[in-house]
Scaffold this active site. Sequence first.
Site, PDB file in Angstrom:
ATOM      1  CG  HIS A 196      -1.704   1.269   1.366  1.00  0.00           C
ATOM      2  ND1 HIS A 196      -1.229   2.360   2.077  1.00  0.00           N
ATOM      3  CD2 HIS A 196      -2.913   1.635   0.868  1.00  0.00           C
ATOM      4  CE1 HIS A 196      -2.116   3.334   2.009  1.00  0.00           C
ATOM      5  NE2 HIS A 196      -3.140   2.915   1.285  1.00  0.00           N
ATOM      6  CB  CYS A 240      33.148   3.000 -23.777  1.00  0.00           C
ATOM      7  SG  CYS A 240      34.620   1.989 -23.520  1.00  0.00           S
TER       8      CYS A 240
END
Length: 808
Positions: free
Chosen positions: A417, A748
């Site tokens: 919840h 990279c």
Amino acid sequence: MTREFIRWFEDLEAEDVGLVGGKNASLGEMIRTLGDKGVRVPGGFALTADAYWEFVLVNGLREPIVRLLGELASGRQGLDLVGPAIGRLFDQARMPAELAQAVAAAYQTLSARYGVSEADVAVRSSATAEDLPQASFAGQHESYLNVRGTEALLDACRRCFASLFTERAIAYRDRQGFQHMKVALSVGVQKMVRADQAGAGVMFTIDTETGFPNIALIDAGWGLGESVVKGVVTPDEYRVFKPLLDDPALVPIIEKRLGSKRSKIVYGDGSAVRTVDTSEEERQRLVLTDDQIIQLARWGVDIERHYGQPMDIEWAIDGDTETIYVLQARPETVESRKLASALKTYALQERGTVLVRGSAVGEAIAAGKVFVLRNTREADRFEDGGILVTEMTDPDWVPLMRRASGIVTDRGGRTSHAAIVSRELGVPAIVGTGQGTSKLPLGGQVTLSCAEGSVGIVYDGRLRFTETAIDVDTVPHTRTHIMINLADPDAAFRWWRLPCHGVGLARMEFIINRIIQIHPMALVRPDAVQDQEARRRIGELTAGYPDRTAYFVDHLAQGIGMIAASRYPSPVIVRMSDFKSNEYANLIGGRGFEPHEANPMLGLRGASRYYSEEYREAFALECRALRRVREVMGFTNVVIMIPFCRTLAEADRVLQLLAANGLVRGQHGLHVYMMAEIPSNVFLAEEFAERFDGFSIGSNDLTQLLLGIDRDSVELAALFDERDETVKRAIKTLIERAHAKGITVGICGQAPSDHPGFAEFLVGLGIDSISLNPDSVIAVCERVAAAERSRETVALSTRETEALTISP
């Protein structure tokens, strides 16, 4: 018009929301349309909206309810008085005779269908405005489990009717703009699944934190599912990659995370239910098998396809038969409605002492004063903008949650919840911390960070952080492939909206260091670990793994799988481990397996480590993980990259070792790349190009070795510059030679992210791809697009000049 009090689920369809509410209409829709796909739903019937209005009419409830709601609207009475007053009206009411007879007859028929005199049933509320895409109504109305006998059923139905007017339900409808007297409450009566003897949970067909649409997220706990739904326990968590589920040969489970699951809800004596502690064995064991995970995920895909939108699904396993059932399905109410082009990023600018950790909900950061509340009766102590800390939440907490800048709970998972409502409210939360209420300083200042992956962290004090809004629709298209560098699997889904061509560098060592934590050789040869504390920690981490090497393979494969899933089917280039010996030594149990090197940066690292006698068996585990990712999970978009390959002979040796471990270059579409980061890689580019499918420039190591500068040296930091002419010439040479041999070249390293002009320099050389830190993508894309336009202009001008020169 004829009143209809009872409708069997199989006679309902999605359009019957006005008659039986979203929950019951969805059950009927699934029974009617998805049964042929194998989706199993327990049978039952619904008390219709007509039944509710009959109850209100016969008991004369409308007028007093309208009067009390009017007093609330005018301010003459508060919600704390109006809600209980309406509740007392329902308590004093009785089930009308005609309605009671209809319910009793339907219950007898249901019991007969299951071959029992009194079936055990779940009695669930289903409001006629419930489960709409714009409102979750999560937990607003009551449900009752293990109800037996006609009298108990009638009482449970009455209490469900009454739950339409609890304080929380009234407040929720006011916020959502629903008119109270135009909403009816249907009641679903469904045969119970004996999950108290097995397990149950929740499944979302979308990643609830990032909106990534290709994931099925499953939470599971022991016993009845209410413990997971209400956040009473921290459940197991599983992620499955949906696009590969259509291939029956694949098992695309990309995450299995063990939850503490300290309690479960089981049948009580006679009827009703009770909560008991789980056993230590249950806490250390996953609730679901791989087959059950895949079956649930496939059902999730079927249900999502049928409804045409992401879904929130409750499921349970019958302990008597081991059969899985879907208990209900409703639209997912938050992530599916986020704009795909919207991306807001948060980043901490400093670090502090870590107080607690848990599951991150949302991707934001919040700072504020700590308020530890045991129950909602302490609400007066809470100040707007504070950090709400409590054991767990239920719908009564929602008014407080709306006022908080951040939420911390001791218990619960990503589908509890607290998690569902926090997402709907846009409030970052950390759930399942285990000890937030005891560890966080009452009245103190803390910073709650959900921006560092799936693990949320609460830091001591107010820390500086930034918030950046990005609109991905404004990112220009580039011919140069823009890719991203990733290390943390949990962060991969954060960036799925970025318009990239894949992952140019996935760092395996992050997964080993942060997730696995143990030196792989300590798992291969556990008896060689002498450190008793290391042995104890290894035992804790590998609990449930009789074969400890499987712990390494499982977690490495799942980490790589998550990164591969985030960009599938675009290429994801995974660099094999590139720790240095001193870094490996810092892993748990690592000191006994690593040499002491004067200069680890130039020592046993990269390719030379893989075939060494000291690490060869551990490299085989890396290969096992990659084979699982490609061949079992199905991520054939994964490309292998070898770092720090010094010589041609070393390249041959590593390729042979890969093949010996089942990773044959060219087989099953496998590409093998090489990091180009050593001067020998440049000088012998043509020869290396015959052995590999592509190069990826590591500008940090290449600069270090070309300029002779320790990249970690503080004293020489001013000299370390990837833009030095020596480095640029080496990169130019490499690209020219590689292209002459027909293989691709990317980069990279850090340079394109840090230096605007460097990306433009690379575009001028015709580099094939640039891989960046995710937060640099937007800015660098704009620079690359501008550089490409400039290059086109120059080329066009040159062609026009040449045309004029040869014109008669």
